[in-house]
Write a protein that holds these residues in place. Sequence first.
Motif, short mmCIF file in Angstrom:
data_model
loop_
_atom_site.label_atom_id
_atom_site.label_comp_id
_atom_site.label_asym_id
_atom_site.label_seq_id
_atom_site.Cartn_x
_atom_site.Cartn_y
_atom_site.Cartn_z
N GLU A 111 -28.17 -5.74 2.02
CA GLU A 111 -29.64 -6.01 1.78
C GLU A 111 -29.92 -5.17 0.40
O GLU A 111 -30.73 -5.65 -0.56
CB GLU A 111 -30.49 -5.43 2.80
CG GLU A 111 -30.49 -6.17 4.14
CD GLU A 111 -30.90 -7.95 3.81
OE1 GLU A 111 -30.52 -8.67 4.76
OE2 GLU A 111 -31.66 -8.05 3.01
N ALA A 112 -29.45 -3.97 0.29
CA ALA A 112 -29.83 -3.18 -0.94
C ALA A 112 -28.71 -3.54 -2.14
O ALA A 112 -29.04 -3.04 -3.44
CB ALA A 112 -29.77 -1.75 -0.81
N VAL A 169 -23.71 -12.66 -4.45
CA VAL A 169 -24.61 -12.56 -5.40
C VAL A 169 -26.05 -12.31 -4.80
O VAL A 169 -26.74 -11.35 -5.42
CB VAL A 169 -24.85 -13.83 -6.31
CG1 VAL A 169 -26.07 -13.49 -7.24
CG2 VAL A 169 -23.66 -14.17 -6.94
N LYS A 170 -26.65 -12.65 -3.79
CA LYS A 170 -27.77 -12.65 -3.33
C LYS A 170 -27.73 -11.44 -2.23
O LYS A 170 -26.77 -11.10 -1.51
CB LYS A 170 -28.08 -13.73 -2.55
CG LYS A 170 -28.31 -14.97 -3.38
CD LYS A 170 -28.56 -16.36 -2.51
CE LYS A 170 -28.80 -17.62 -3.48
NZ LYS A 170 -29.01 -18.72 -2.67
N SER A 171 -28.93 -10.68 -1.91
CA SER A 171 -29.11 -9.69 -0.98
C SER A 171 -29.09 -10.07 0.35
O SER A 171 -29.44 -11.19 0.83
CB SER A 171 -30.54 -8.93 -1.25
OG SER A 171 -30.96 -8.55 -0.25
N GLY A 172 -27.93 -9.47 1.14
CA GLY A 172 -28.09 -10.00 2.73
C GLY A 172 -27.13 -11.14 2.73
O GLY A 172 -26.85 -11.81 3.69
N SER A 202 -21.23 1.01 -3.34
CA SER A 202 -21.51 1.42 -4.77
C SER A 202 -22.67 2.39 -4.77
O SER A 202 -23.49 2.68 -4.17
CB SER A 202 -21.87 0.22 -5.56
OG SER A 202 -22.17 0.15 -6.67
N SER A 203 -22.17 3.17 -6.10
CA SER A 203 -23.13 4.35 -6.19
C SER A 203 -24.56 3.67 -7.03
O SER A 203 -25.60 4.45 -7.01
CB SER A 203 -22.65 5.33 -7.23
OG SER A 203 -22.16 4.78 -8.35
N THR A 204 -24.46 2.66 -7.63
CA THR A 204 -25.62 1.96 -8.09
C THR A 204 -25.58 0.29 -7.61
O THR A 204 -24.93 -0.29 -7.12
CB THR A 204 -25.40 1.87 -9.71
OG1 THR A 204 -24.23 1.08 -9.84
CG2 THR A 204 -25.23 3.32 -10.06
N THR A 205 -26.79 0.00 -7.93
CA THR A 205 -27.22 -1.48 -7.29
C THR A 205 -26.33 -2.41 -8.03
O THR A 205 -26.23 -2.12 -9.30
CB THR A 205 -28.75 -1.61 -7.53
OG1 THR A 205 -29.60 -0.71 -6.67
CG2 THR A 205 -28.99 -3.20 -6.87
N LEU A 206 -25.85 -3.47 -7.45
CA LEU A 206 -24.88 -4.37 -8.10
C LEU A 206 -25.66 -5.73 -8.51
O LEU A 206 -26.52 -6.38 -7.51
CB LEU A 206 -23.71 -4.70 -7.42
CG LEU A 206 -22.91 -3.42 -6.98
CD1 LEU A 206 -21.79 -3.65 -5.75
CD2 LEU A 206 -22.07 -2.94 -8.05
N SER A 207 -25.22 -6.46 -9.57
CA SER A 207 -25.68 -7.58 -9.76
C SER A 207 -24.84 -8.76 -8.72
O SER A 207 -25.53 -9.56 -8.12
CB SER A 207 -25.40 -8.14 -11.10
OG SER A 207 -25.65 -9.44 -11.21
N ASN A 208 -23.56 -8.57 -8.52
CA ASN A 208 -22.95 -9.21 -7.63
C ASN A 208 -21.55 -8.38 -7.30
O ASN A 208 -21.51 -7.28 -7.90
CB ASN A 208 -22.34 -10.60 -8.25
CG ASN A 208 -21.31 -10.50 -9.27
OD1 ASN A 208 -20.45 -10.03 -9.47
ND2 ASN A 208 -21.94 -11.16 -10.62
N ILE A 209 -20.98 -8.93 -6.34
CA ILE A 209 -19.77 -8.07 -5.79
C ILE A 209 -18.45 -9.35 -5.63
O ILE A 209 -18.96 -10.14 -5.27
CB ILE A 209 -19.94 -7.45 -4.58
CG1 ILE A 209 -18.87 -6.44 -4.60
CG2 ILE A 209 -20.19 -8.26 -3.45
CD1 ILE A 209 -19.16 -4.99 -3.67
#
Lengths: 114, 114
Positions: free
Chosen positions: A67-68, A50-53, A25-32
């Motif tokens: 992670e990001a 939902v969570k990083s990593g 994604s070009s931007t940080t996501l809330s969830n995927i």
Amino acid sequence: GQQVMQIPQYQHVQEGEDFTTYCNSSTTLSNIQWYKQRPGGHPVFLIQLVKSGEVKKQKRLTFQFGEAKKNSSLHITATQTTDVGTYFCAGLSAGGTSYGKLTFGQGTILTVHP
Amino acid sequence: EPEVTQTPSHQVTQMGQEVILRCVPISNHLYFYWYRQILGQKVEFLVSFYNNEISEKSEIFDDQFSVERPDGSNFTLKIRSTKLEDSAMYFCASSKTLLNTEAFFGQGTRLTVV
């Protein structure tokens, strides 16, 4: 605006081989979220991260969230002919006013040769 | 299992005509969406709808499009003055909550503009 890139576009495997599709994604996501669409069908929800990593498994499917919170992957171990279809990732933007707007990747079309 | 139902499954219309695509979301869901998928391409967000009003819309969703929930169960997408490039599969989806939840997709309406 937000863009979600997915590779590869196509993947042909022999039954029993592994398969991986990647999403950025070009931007940080809330969830995927990940969806599977069979030929001629509609998107069917597979999983949400939902969570990083975060790493989640569903039988032969393993899903990872970076992670990001900007990338994700889906790995299928020992593919079967029933795995045939298009796999889409879909991201929900973090913050802002994105009320439920899922941005889909282009999808990876998986074909499995018996 | 509850499902999102869409009618008709296929609609053929002449260029310039108006069409209404209908959807019945899952009964206890509060958020409704329209997506479209041009043949062979990715799923694109059109609009989200909550509490009887549009929550968010994409740049695709211009004045040619409108949505309505006329009677508490149906959720419709109206396309005025259809163009050839409006030909696509239109998916309705619904979800229980806004964030961190899966979207249930209907089977889609294939719109063909001739």
